[in-house]
Design a protein around this motif. Structure first.
Motif, short mmCIF file in Angstrom:
data_model
loop_
_atom_site.label_atom_id
_atom_site.label_comp_id
_atom_site.label_asym_id
_atom_site.label_seq_id
_atom_site.Cartn_x
_atom_site.Cartn_y
_atom_site.Cartn_z
N LEU A 169 0.87 -1.17 0.00
CA LEU A 169 0.00 0.00 0.00
C LEU A 169 0.91 1.22 0.00
O LEU A 169 1.63 1.47 0.97
CB LEU A 169 -0.91 0.03 1.23
CG LEU A 169 -2.19 -0.82 1.18
CD1 LEU A 169 -1.86 -2.31 1.12
CD2 LEU A 169 -3.07 -0.52 2.39
N GLU A 170 0.90 1.98 -1.10
CA GLU A 170 1.80 3.11 -1.24
C GLU A 170 1.15 4.38 -0.71
O GLU A 170 0.13 4.83 -1.23
CB GLU A 170 2.20 3.29 -2.70
CG GLU A 170 3.03 2.12 -3.25
CD GLU A 170 3.53 2.37 -4.65
OE1 GLU A 170 4.49 1.69 -5.05
OE2 GLU A 170 2.96 3.25 -5.34
N VAL A 171 1.77 4.95 0.31
CA VAL A 171 1.32 6.21 0.90
C VAL A 171 2.23 7.30 0.38
O VAL A 171 3.43 7.29 0.65
CB VAL A 171 1.37 6.15 2.44
CG1 VAL A 171 1.07 7.52 3.03
CG2 VAL A 171 0.39 5.11 2.96
N TYR A 172 1.67 8.24 -0.37
CA TYR A 172 2.49 9.30 -0.93
C TYR A 172 2.77 10.37 0.12
O TYR A 172 1.86 10.78 0.86
CB TYR A 172 1.80 9.94 -2.13
CG TYR A 172 1.52 8.98 -3.27
CD1 TYR A 172 2.25 7.81 -3.42
CD2 TYR A 172 0.52 9.24 -4.20
CE1 TYR A 172 2.00 6.92 -4.46
CE2 TYR A 172 0.25 8.37 -5.25
CZ TYR A 172 1.00 7.21 -5.37
OH TYR A 172 0.74 6.34 -6.40
N GLY A 173 3.99 10.82 0.20
CA GLY A 173 4.36 11.83 1.19
C GLY A 173 4.49 11.22 2.58
O GLY A 173 4.83 10.05 2.74
N THR A 174 4.17 12.00 3.58
CA THR A 174 4.34 11.56 4.97
C THR A 174 3.22 10.67 5.46
O THR A 174 3.39 9.93 6.43
CB THR A 174 4.42 12.78 5.91
OG1 THR A 174 3.16 13.47 5.89
CG2 THR A 174 5.52 13.74 5.48
N GLY A 175 2.06 10.78 4.85
CA GLY A 175 0.89 10.05 5.34
C GLY A 175 0.14 10.79 6.41
O GLY A 175 -0.90 10.34 6.89
N GLU A 176 0.66 11.96 6.80
CA GLU A 176 0.00 12.76 7.83
C GLU A 176 -1.09 13.66 7.25
O GLU A 176 -1.83 14.30 8.00
CB GLU A 176 1.04 13.61 8.57
CG GLU A 176 2.06 12.77 9.33
CD GLU A 176 3.14 13.62 9.96
OE1 GLU A 176 3.08 14.87 9.84
OE2 GLU A 176 4.08 13.06 10.56
N GLN A 177 -1.18 13.71 5.93
CA GLN A 177 -2.24 14.51 5.30
C GLN A 177 -3.60 13.97 5.75
O GLN A 177 -3.77 12.77 5.91
CB GLN A 177 -2.16 14.41 3.77
CG GLN A 177 -0.78 14.57 3.18
CD GLN A 177 -0.11 13.23 2.95
OE1 GLN A 177 0.09 12.47 3.89
NE2 GLN A 177 0.26 12.94 1.72
N THR A 178 -4.56 14.86 5.92
CA THR A 178 -5.90 14.42 6.34
C THR A 178 -6.92 14.79 5.27
O THR A 178 -6.81 15.83 4.61
CB THR A 178 -6.32 15.04 7.68
OG1 THR A 178 -6.37 16.46 7.56
CG2 THR A 178 -5.37 14.62 8.78
N ARG A 179 -7.90 13.91 5.10
CA ARG A 179 -9.01 14.13 4.18
C ARG A 179 -10.30 13.70 4.87
O ARG A 179 -10.29 12.88 5.80
CB ARG A 179 -8.82 13.32 2.88
CG ARG A 179 -7.60 13.71 2.07
CD ARG A 179 -7.75 15.09 1.48
NE ARG A 179 -6.64 15.42 0.59
CZ ARG A 179 -5.55 16.08 0.99
NH1 ARG A 179 -5.41 16.45 2.25
NH2 ARG A 179 -4.61 16.38 0.11
N CYS A 180 -11.41 14.23 4.38
CA CYS A 180 -12.72 13.85 4.90
C CYS A 180 -13.40 12.95 3.87
O CYS A 180 -14.06 13.44 2.94
CB CYS A 180 -13.57 15.08 5.20
SG CYS A 180 -12.92 16.06 6.57
N PHE A 181 -13.19 11.65 4.01
CA PHE A 181 -13.71 10.69 3.03
C PHE A 181 -15.22 10.56 3.18
O PHE A 181 -15.74 10.38 4.28
CB PHE A 181 -13.03 9.34 3.23
CG PHE A 181 -11.55 9.38 2.98
CD1 PHE A 181 -11.05 9.47 1.68
CD2 PHE A 181 -10.64 9.34 4.03
CE1 PHE A 181 -9.69 9.51 1.45
CE2 PHE A 181 -9.27 9.39 3.80
CZ PHE A 181 -8.79 9.47 2.51
#
Length: 327
Positions: free
Chosen positions: A205-217
């Motif tokens: 599972l490739e997490v781009y960047g730090t993975g600390e980005q947040t989204r509201c799915f």
């Protein structure tokens, strides 16, 4: 009511078509199947109140003929995806702006209401949370193709309100990270289908960047609910956020997908430069203010992230078992 859905064979569009038919409406669907899939409409293709037309919103003759037969237009057809922004910016700019202009120009003479599907991307790098519909937009350099989709959609919104000023009923919906069955890695909610597909195949599972980005799915059922309610006249002439207002980090999303699928796949971090090339920019946080949606549409999301992911995983698992849709 007689309703046209452009992009109706796409992820959100196909779910919306099903909802409209369940509510008793007559539905015309226009889709060129460049990203949408006819199989997404499999359950509705033979429905007596549904007409599927393979075509594009760039075909003014087809669009004019269809708009003359309907009472309302949901304009969801678009060129989507971060990958398209980076690799095919001209396609993104022309495909979005020209299509929307055609829809508005042809709807205007008979004042056919247009509900336009925009995106939370238009907020850009604004760090003030949650995003209110009237907040300022902060975008990066025009030399960075990452921002061409946000810019094209923002111009589409300007077109909508220019026509609204001339008397056309228009509502603009800004979607926040819709996901669910039929979502693909190249379109809405791309990170979720990427994670699920990798987990089910035993791939990293490739997490781009730090993975600390947040989204509201936002689960597709909630996205469609808000979209359906936008027919209300109270929504005329305004922008409305449609989404979930509970942020989740990208890393947590990857971990939850791994847990729910029972996968042994590793989670690996991939630099943005490797994923998208040099100069890519991202937003660390994105969260909608849903006050207007609640006031005008009585809208609030109801599907929590774990439930939505579980339903989505079940669909993907079935697709992989039956050799269904390529993601």
């Amino acid at each position: 009511m007689k309703i046209l859905v452009t992009g109706g064979a796409g992820f959100i569009g196909s779910h919306l078509v099903e909802r409209l038919l369940r509510e008793g409406h007559e539905v015309w669907t226009i889709d060129d199947l460049s990203t949408g899939k006819k199989e997404f409409l499999q359950a509705t293709l033979t429905h007596p109140r549904h007409r599927f037309l393979k075509g594009t919103v760039l075909d003014r003759a087809l669009l004019k003929e269809t708009i003359q037969q309907v009472d309302l237009i949901y304009h969801l057809a678009a060129v989507l995806g971060v990958k398209n922004c980076v690799e095919h910016p001209l396609k993104v700019i022309e495909g979005n702006i020209d299509g929307t202009r055609n829809v508005l120009e042809l709807a205007y003479p008979e004042r056919k209401k247009v509900i336009f599907a925009s995106t939370s991307e238009v907020y850009g790098k604004n760090s003030r949370l949650p995003f209110h519909e009237d907040d300022e937009r902060i975008l990066g350099s025009t030399a960075i193709h990452r921002w061409c989709y946000a810019t094209a959609k923002a111009l589409d919104e300007h077109l909508c309100f220019a026509y609204a000023k001339q008397g056309l009923p228009v509502t603009v919906l800004r979607y926040f990270n819709a996901y669910g069955p039929r979502a693909t890695a190249t379109a809405y909610g791309g990170v979720i289908p990427r994670f699920i597909t990798a987990a089910l195949k035993g791939e990293p599972l490739e997490v781009y960047g730090t993975g600390e980005q947040t989204r509201c799915f936002t689960y597709i059922e909630d996205t469609v609910e808000g979209t359906y309610r936008a027919m209300n006249e109270k929504a005329d002439g305004v922008v409305i956020n449609i989404g979930n207002n509970q942020p989740e980090s990208i890393m947590k999303a990857a971990q939850l997908v791994k847990q729910l699928t029972g996968s042994d796949s590793p989670i690996v971090k991939v630099p943005y430069e490797k994923a998208y090339g040099r100069g890519y920019e991202d937003m660390m946080k994105r969260q909608p203010d849903l006050t207007r949606a609640r006031q005008l549409l009585d809208y609030l999301p109801t599907i929590d992230f774990t439930t939505g992911l579980s339903r989505t995983i079940d669909w993907y698992r079935q697709q992989l078992t039956t050799g269904g849709t390529e993601q």
